[in-house]
Motif scaffolding. Structure first.
Motif, mmCIF file in Angstrom:
data_model
loop_
_atom_site.group_PDB
_atom_site.id
_atom_site.type_symbol
_atom_site.label_atom_id
_atom_site.label_comp_id
_atom_site.label_asym_id
_atom_site.label_seq_id
_atom_site.Cartn_x
_atom_site.Cartn_y
_atom_site.Cartn_z
ATOM 1 N N VAL A 398 34.256 2.022 -4.273
ATOM 2 C CA VAL A 398 34.771 3.096 -3.417
ATOM 3 C C VAL A 398 35.663 2.524 -2.329
ATOM 4 O O VAL A 398 35.261 1.628 -1.584
ATOM 5 N N THR A 399 36.881 3.055 -2.240
ATOM 6 C CA THR A 399 37.829 2.614 -1.209
ATOM 7 C C THR A 399 38.110 3.698 -0.173
ATOM 8 O O THR A 399 38.644 3.410 0.890
ATOM 9 N N THR A 400 37.762 4.942 -0.478
ATOM 10 C CA THR A 400 38.086 6.049 0.422
ATOM 11 C C THR A 400 36.903 7.007 0.554
ATOM 12 O O THR A 400 36.396 7.505 -0.451
ATOM 13 N N ILE A 401 36.484 7.230 1.784
ATOM 14 C CA ILE A 401 35.540 8.299 2.111
ATOM 15 C C ILE A 401 36.136 9.031 3.309
ATOM 16 O O ILE A 401 36.333 8.429 4.359
ATOM 17 N N THR A 402 36.438 10.303 3.154
ATOM 18 C CA THR A 402 37.237 10.988 4.175
ATOM 19 C C THR A 402 36.430 11.517 5.346
ATOM 20 O O THR A 402 37.007 11.995 6.329
ATOM 21 N N GLY A 403 35.139 11.475 5.270
ATOM 22 C CA GLY A 403 34.283 11.958 6.347
ATOM 23 C C GLY A 403 32.853 11.975 5.854
ATOM 24 O O GLY A 403 32.569 11.579 4.712
ATOM 25 N N ASN A 404 31.937 12.409 6.706
ATOM 26 C CA ASN A 404 30.524 12.390 6.339
ATOM 27 C C ASN A 404 30.305 13.117 5.009
ATOM 28 O O ASN A 404 30.568 14.307 4.894
ATOM 29 N N PRO A 405 29.795 12.426 3.990
ATOM 30 C CA PRO A 405 29.648 13.057 2.674
ATOM 31 C C PRO A 405 28.383 13.882 2.524
ATOM 32 O O PRO A 405 28.224 14.575 1.518
ATOM 33 N N CYS A 406 27.467 13.827 3.492
ATOM 34 C CA CYS A 406 26.129 14.417 3.287
ATOM 35 C C CYS A 406 25.658 15.287 4.447
ATOM 36 O O CYS A 406 24.467 15.286 4.778
ATOM 37 N N VAL A 407 26.540 16.023 5.079
ATOM 38 C CA VAL A 407 26.116 16.897 6.168
ATOM 39 C C VAL A 407 25.088 17.902 5.638
ATOM 40 O O VAL A 407 25.276 18.521 4.593
ATOM 41 N N GLY A 408 24.016 18.067 6.371
ATOM 42 C CA GLY A 408 22.991 19.026 5.982
ATOM 43 C C GLY A 408 21.974 18.495 4.993
ATOM 44 O O GLY A 408 21.064 19.221 4.600
ATOM 45 N N ALA A 409 22.094 17.223 4.595
ATOM 46 C CA ALA A 409 21.094 16.600 3.715
ATOM 47 C C ALA A 409 19.934 16.137 4.593
ATOM 48 O O ALA A 409 19.836 14.968 4.984
ATOM 49 N N THR A 410 19.043 17.054 4.902
ATOM 50 C CA THR A 410 18.029 16.814 5.935
ATOM 51 C C THR A 410 16.977 15.783 5.546
ATOM 52 O O THR A 410 16.265 15.277 6.418
ATOM 53 N N SER A 411 16.871 15.463 4.267
ATOM 54 C CA SER A 411 15.895 14.453 3.840
ATOM 55 C C SER A 411 16.478 13.044 3.833
ATOM 56 O O SER A 411 15.750 12.070 3.629
ATOM 57 N N LEU A 412 17.777 12.929 4.035
ATOM 58 C CA LEU A 412 18.424 11.614 4.001
ATOM 59 C C LEU A 412 18.249 10.920 5.347
ATOM 60 O O LEU A 412 18.722 11.400 6.370
ATOM 61 N N ARG A 413 17.565 9.781 5.329
ATOM 62 C CA ARG A 413 17.286 9.035 6.553
ATOM 63 C C ARG A 413 18.295 7.916 6.806
ATOM 64 O O ARG A 413 18.511 7.531 7.955
ATOM 65 N N ALA A 414 18.899 7.389 5.713
ATOM 66 C CA ALA A 414 19.796 6.243 5.887
ATOM 67 C C ALA A 414 20.796 6.176 4.741
ATOM 68 O O ALA A 414 20.478 6.518 3.594
ATOM 69 N N PHE A 415 22.007 5.763 5.070
ATOM 70 C CA PHE A 415 23.015 5.445 4.057
ATOM 71 C C PHE A 415 22.835 3.999 3.611
ATOM 72 O O PHE A 415 22.432 3.139 4.405
ATOM 73 N N ASN A 416 23.175 3.753 2.352
ATOM 74 C CA ASN A 416 23.187 2.391 1.827
ATOM 75 C C ASN A 416 24.542 2.110 1.207
ATOM 76 O O ASN A 416 25.220 3.025 0.715
ATOM 77 N N VAL A 417 24.922 0.844 1.228
ATOM 78 C CA VAL A 417 26.174 0.405 0.609
ATOM 79 C C VAL A 417 25.857 -0.765 -0.303
ATOM 80 O O VAL A 417 25.153 -1.708 0.096
ATOM 81 N N ALA A 418 26.362 -0.716 -1.523
ATOM 82 C CA ALA A 418 26.105 -1.777 -2.487
ATOM 83 C C ALA A 418 26.658 -3.102 -1.982
ATOM 84 O O ALA A 418 27.739 -3.160 -1.374
ATOM 85 N N GLU A 419 25.923 -4.168 -2.226
ATOM 86 C CA GLU A 419 26.342 -5.495 -1.800
ATOM 87 C C GLU A 419 27.659 -5.862 -2.471
ATOM 88 O O GLU A 419 27.837 -5.676 -3.671
ATOM 89 N N GLY A 420 28.570 -6.364 -1.675
ATOM 90 C CA GLY A 420 29.871 -6.755 -2.197
ATOM 91 C C GLY A 420 30.984 -5.798 -1.858
ATOM 92 O O GLY A 420 32.151 -6.069 -2.145
#
Length: 637
Positions: A398-420
């Motif tokens: 992934v090279t482009t994320i235009t803004g928060n992808p998960c607004v309202g995902a109330t169960s999501l506690r943390a974002f993760n990014v794949a190593e590398g």
């Protein structure tokens, strides 16, 4: 009242403009077409129950009428003129020579025998006959634009309006046969399209109240917009792979079975929208694109996409009850493509997916976001309001994320990014861009450029559990909706490097009581509306900024909405250098103060530590010179 008020055509618009005078003569109410000596027949009544006409015969239609001493030519039938009228079920109504147009809705929901058109008829709005109950339309020979085609369906012959060449159906009858006067009402329930017809025009069968079956032949090259909208049609079998299917062609119909030929490449927008009897879908190989809302709001429990499909457009498969889907080789998932699919828990593919558009998976119950390696772009709110979502890992591609992808995902506690990953990183559970923010319209960082730390806050999980959001130094951008609805946040600390806060960055949070921004120049708040914080935060929270920047924030877009702004001493903040009189600003008053202080001669820095502006260990005239230059440069900035 359900009526259609669009003008007949650009050509007619140029002629008709806006009507002024209305009057009644004989059976009809007329309207003068401004700038002409023409009138058109208009509804006698504006009631929902109908336009107010009944028991008409051909002799009621006049070619000329006189009002207030002026004689007008009757040009045609205006919009909704005979809406929901029962004109004469046992008669052929013939429009006289000189009538040249029939406008939108003129015969919508109308019951009558048959209509005969003159040689002068030139313009007929595509929706002139919506939901009609007419036996048919015939045209006098010699008309250069229209003709009619008699087609026997079963034991009954129906008459359809066509183009002059008799290759295009413009209007199909609604309920009664041509021999209506002796045989009573016979409904058109099934039709086989005549072999000479290659095109079915826009809205040709729109709203037909009885039509259940249509047999298409391989020579059909186009089925127009809304052609079978809101009919009782139950089965669609189109044999020609090159047939163009118009927008909303079968929308709101009773279709439960679809057979499309291999090699058909595209289905347009709304084609099968709201076909609630459609429960299973298998599309042929060769299909490359499903258009906007094509299968939206059906009742699909099973979807089988072809391997050739590359694009699902906006809302293509939204609001259906299927539980799983295999995208196979799809590259682009459009905006809200799977929105409101409240049973969807499993998404798979062959790894060809490249872009997920905004709100694509809105309110789906998935617990893990489908983000395969190979994905390049995630548009803001791709997983909007996914309340079951508890896992979101950005792949390395992934090279482009235009803004928060998960607004309202109330169960999501943390974002993760794949190593590398070279473009994004997770920090303190939040999602950051590295080496620049690659959100449109920002240019994407050139391939091979090395990351240079956290540079943009992209997203704070809605279910984040911390109360203090501390954005690290080096970050220059807060992305669109970055912390929207992360309601655990009560304090926000923004770095001195911050340059821009994008729209709705902290919207939906009412409990923030303290915002600290260390940037000496107020970060730009982009967007037309000032919605970067909620009104409650603007009114109740205190904004803390560098002492010398208070006035700037008080006058800056968005920041000025804070009702409480206070200055803080950042200690080593370069901007405080020269604040000799310690009032929080560096300006000409500091120069005056320092000159007045020095009139007694050189003094020790112990008496006035802030007077050693050039920091050479003593206070003298050189500090005044230095301070004057500092003030002048600051004013320029």
């Amino acid at each position: 009242m359900k009526r259609i008020f669009s003008l007949l055509s650009i050509g007619l618009l140029a002629l008709c403009a806006l009507a002024q005078t209305q009057f009644t003569s004989g059976k009809f109410k007329y309207e003068v077409i401004e700038g002409t000596n023409w009138v058109q027949i208009i509804p006698k009544s504006n009631s929902d129950s109908g336009a107010g006409y009944s028991n008409l015969v051909s002799s009621d239609f006049k070619t000329q009428v006189t009002h207030d001493g002026v004689t007008y030519d009757v040009a045609g039938i205006g919009a909704n003129a005979f809406y929901r009228c029962t004109l004469n079920e046992q008669a052929i109504l013939q429009l006289p020579e000189g009538y040249f147009f029939i406008d939108a809705g003129a015969f919508s929901y109308t019951e009558m025998g048959s209509l005969k058109l003159p040689t002068t008829m030139e313009l007929i709005h595509p929706r002139a006959f919506d939901n009609n109950k007419l036996a048919g339309v015939t045209v006098l020979s010699g008309n250069p634009y229209f003709a009619h085609l008699a087609s026997t369906q079963g034991t009954v012959t129906y008459t359809m309006l066509t183009n002059k060449e008799k290759t295009k159906i413009i209007f199909a009858p609604g309920a009664k046969p041509t021999q209506f006067s002796t045989s009573g009402t016979t409904y058109l329930t099934s039709i086989t399209i005549p072999d000479q017809i290659t095109e079915i025009g826009d809205y040709a069968f729109y709203g037909n109240p009885t039509l259940k079956t249509v047999n298409f032949h391989a020579g059909i090259t186009r089925i127009g917009m809304g052609a079978f909208y809101e009919t009782l049609l139950t089965r669609v079998n189109i044999p020609n792979p090159d047939c163009e299917i118009g927008s909303s062609c079968f929308s709101n119909s009773q279709v439960s079975s679809i057979t499309l030929p291999q090699g058909m490449k595209k289905l347009g927008s709304h084609v099968f929208f709201y076909c609630v009897n459609l429960t299973s879908l298998t599309l042929p190989e060769g299909m490359e694109e499903i258009g906007k809302m094509c299968f939206s709001s059906c009742n699909l429990t099973s979807v089988n996409l072809p391997s050739t499909l590359v694009k699902l457009d906006t809302c293509a498969l939204q609001d259906n009850p299927y539980t799983s889907i295999n995208l196979k080789n799809v590259k682009f998932v459009g905006r809200q493509a799977f929105s409101q699919c409240v049973n969807l828990t499993s998404v798979t593919s062959n790894g060809m997916l490249e872009e997920i558009d905004g709100a694509a998976f809105t309110r789906v119950p998935m617990t893990t976001a489908y983000l395969p390696e190979g994905l390049k772009t995630i548009i803001m709110n791709a997983y909007f309001r996914c309340t079951n979502l508890n896992s979101f890992t950005v792949p390395t591609t992934v090279t482009t994320i235009t803004g928060n992808p998960c607004v309202g995902a109330t169960s999501l506690r943390a974002f993760n990014v794949a190593e590398g990953s070279e473009y994004f990183a997770a920090h303190d559970g939040c999602l950051y861009a590295t080496g620049g923010f690659t959100a449109k319209p920002d240019p994407v960082r050139a391939e091979g450029d090395a990351p240079s730390g956290l540079t943009a806050l992209v997203g704070v999980p809605t279910g984040w559990q911390q109360s203090v959001l501390q954005v690290p130094e080096g970050v220059t951008v807060i992305a669109n909706q970055a912390a929207r609805e992360a309601t655990s946040i009560t304090q926000v600390e923004l770095p001195s490097t911050l340059l821009e806060v994008r729209p709705s960055a902290f919207s939906g949070i009412t409990g923030i009581s303290k915002v600290t921004c260390l940037a000496t120049t107020p970060p730009a708040c982009s967007g037309e509306s000032v919605n970067h914080f909620t009104d409650e935060v603007f009114q109740n929270a205190t904004l803390y900024v560098p002492m010398r920047s208070v006035e700037r924030y008080q006058n800056a877009v968005a920041w000025s909405n804070f009702q409480h702004i206070e200055g803080i001493d950042t200690g080593d903040e370069p901007g405080l250098l020269g604040d000799v009189n310690q009032d929080g600003y560096v300006n000409i008053s500091d120069v005056t103060f320092l000159i007045s202080f020095l009139m007694g001669g050189d003094v020790s820095t112990e008496l006035l530590p802030s007077g050693d502006v050039n920091q050479d260990g003593s206070i003298n005239i050189s500090d005044v010179t230095f301070l004057i230059n500092l003030v002048m440069n600051d004013d320029q900035n």
